[in-house]
Every structure is written in structure tokens, then in C-alpha cells.
Motif scaffolding. Structure first.
Motif, PDB file in Angstrom:
ATOM      1  N   SER A  94     -32.197 -22.597  31.997  1.00 39.47           N
ATOM      2  CA  SER A  94     -31.578 -21.269  31.986  1.00 39.47           C
ATOM      3  C   SER A  94     -32.292 -20.303  32.935  1.00 39.47           C
ATOM      4  O   SER A  94     -31.658 -19.425  33.523  1.00 39.47           O
TER       5      SER A  94
ATOM      6  N   SER B 274     -31.127 -21.286  36.433  1.00 39.06           N
ATOM      7  CA  SER B 274     -29.726 -20.865  36.564  1.00 39.06           C
ATOM      8  C   SER B 274     -29.616 -19.373  36.817  1.00 39.06           C
ATOM      9  O   SER B 274     -28.836 -18.930  37.669  1.00 39.06           O
ATOM     10  N   LYS B 275     -30.381 -18.595  36.095  1.00 36.05           N
ATOM     11  CA  LYS B 275     -30.333 -17.147  36.251  1.00 36.05           C
ATOM     12  C   LYS B 275     -30.830 -16.728  37.637  1.00 36.05           C
ATOM     13  O   LYS B 275     -30.215 -15.893  38.309  1.00 36.05           O
TER      14      LYS B 275
ATOM     15  N   ASP C  22     -23.596 -12.194  32.028  1.00 33.54           N
ATOM     16  CA  ASP C  22     -24.183 -13.530  32.112  1.00 33.54           C
ATOM     17  C   ASP C  22     -24.533 -13.821  33.562  1.00 33.54           C
ATOM     18  O   ASP C  22     -23.660 -14.124  34.373  1.00 33.54           O
ATOM     19  N   ARG C  23     -25.805 -13.690  33.909  1.00 32.54           N
ATOM     20  CA  ARG C  23     -26.263 -13.872  35.291  1.00 32.54           C
ATOM     21  C   ARG C  23     -26.186 -15.328  35.745  1.00 32.54           C
ATOM     22  O   ARG C  23     -26.247 -15.607  36.928  1.00 32.54           O
ATOM     23  N   SER C  24     -26.064 -16.270  34.804  1.00 32.38           N
ATOM     24  CA  SER C  24     -26.006 -17.680  35.178  1.00 32.38           C
ATOM     25  C   SER C  24     -24.577 -18.229  35.171  1.00 32.38           C
ATOM     26  O   SER C  24     -24.380 -19.422  35.367  1.00 32.38           O
TER      27      SER C  24
END
Length: 146
Positions: A30, A33-34, A70-72
């Protein structure tokens, strides 16, 4: 004090010290991903990340008071001990060269992920799902006519 040997330097890699004789640093998927999502959004010509369904859910989430973005969204990663691979789904702005956009996104994502995590980025795969046209939707105009 003992001198560092070539083996110690090789274990750490050139960008960071994720595995050393003092311990191991694990970076969650995560987090990568971010970082990749934020880096991709920074590139001019990227309108949004994610496929159609992900963008719809994001639009609904943004309307909820107190909900976070949701930055990812639109980013999938595979993270190993020393390497990571990134897959990004995006929407390009109309008129932007998609080849140039892809090169810029790859460059920005690789730079950000490697600098912040010390992981080597082995690949950044991009899927362009749509092109954003900055025009008013004709259906919206029809609804406002009285």
C-alpha cells in the motif's frame, strides 16, 4: 571499528539499506501504491487514475463529507525484498501524446518509488482506459432547459 566490505554494500544496494546486518525493513504494498499513484498524478496530461468502475466509486466517495481520496486508486504493485513492479490504469487528457505521457509517468514513478523506498523498480506497465475531453456534456445542458 570494522571496515565495510563489498558484500555489505551489495546487500544494501545502491539506493538504500533495506536489508542490513542490523535488521530488515519491509515496505507494504500500500505504501508503494500510494507513492506511485501520487507520482503518476503529478505528470501533466494525466487526468485521473483507474478504470471506469474505480473512478465511479471515487467520485461517489469524494461527495461524502470527511471521506479521503484514495491515492492508490488505479495502481497495483508487486513488492519483493529488493524490487517492485508497478501497473497503472489512467485517463489521459485529450491532445496529449500518449507515448510522451507514458514515458513521463514511468520516469516520475520510478524516480519517486526508488528515492523514497530504496526498491529497484523493474517495470511500470500503463493502461490508458480513456481520454478526457474538457467539454460540457450535452446531456447536462438538456436537463437545465426549462
Amino acid at each position: 571499528m570494522a571496515e565495510k566490505t563489498t558484500t555489505d554494500v551489495e546487500k544494501r544496494g545502491s539506493t538504500g539499506a533495506l536489508v542490513t546486518e542490523l535488521g530488515r525493513t519491509t515496505i507494504a504494498d500500500s505504501v508503494v501504491s500510494k507513492i506511485a499513484g501520487i507520482a503518476a498524478r503529478e505528470v501533466a496530461g494525466v487526468h485521473d487514475l483507474g478504470g471506469g468502475a474505480a473512478r465511479t466509486v471515487s467520485a461517489i466517495r469524494e461527495r461524502i463529507p470527511g471521506a479521503s481520496v484514495d491515492r492508490s486508486q488505479g495502481v497495483a504493485v508487486e513488492v519483493g525484498e529488493r524490487q517492485t513492479a508497478v501497473d497503472i490504469d489512467l485517463v489521459a487528457d485529450y491532445g496529449v501524446s500518449i507515448a510522451d505521457l507514458a514515458a513521463a509517468v514511468r520516469r516520475n514513478v520510478i524516480t519517486a518509488v526508488e528515492r523514497m523506498t530504496g526498491l529497484e523498480v523493474t517495470e511500470v506497465n500503463l493502461t490508458v482506459h480513456d481520454v478526457f475531453l474538457d467539454e460540457p456534456d450535452e446531456r447536462d445542458d438538456d436537463r437545465h432547459v426549462e
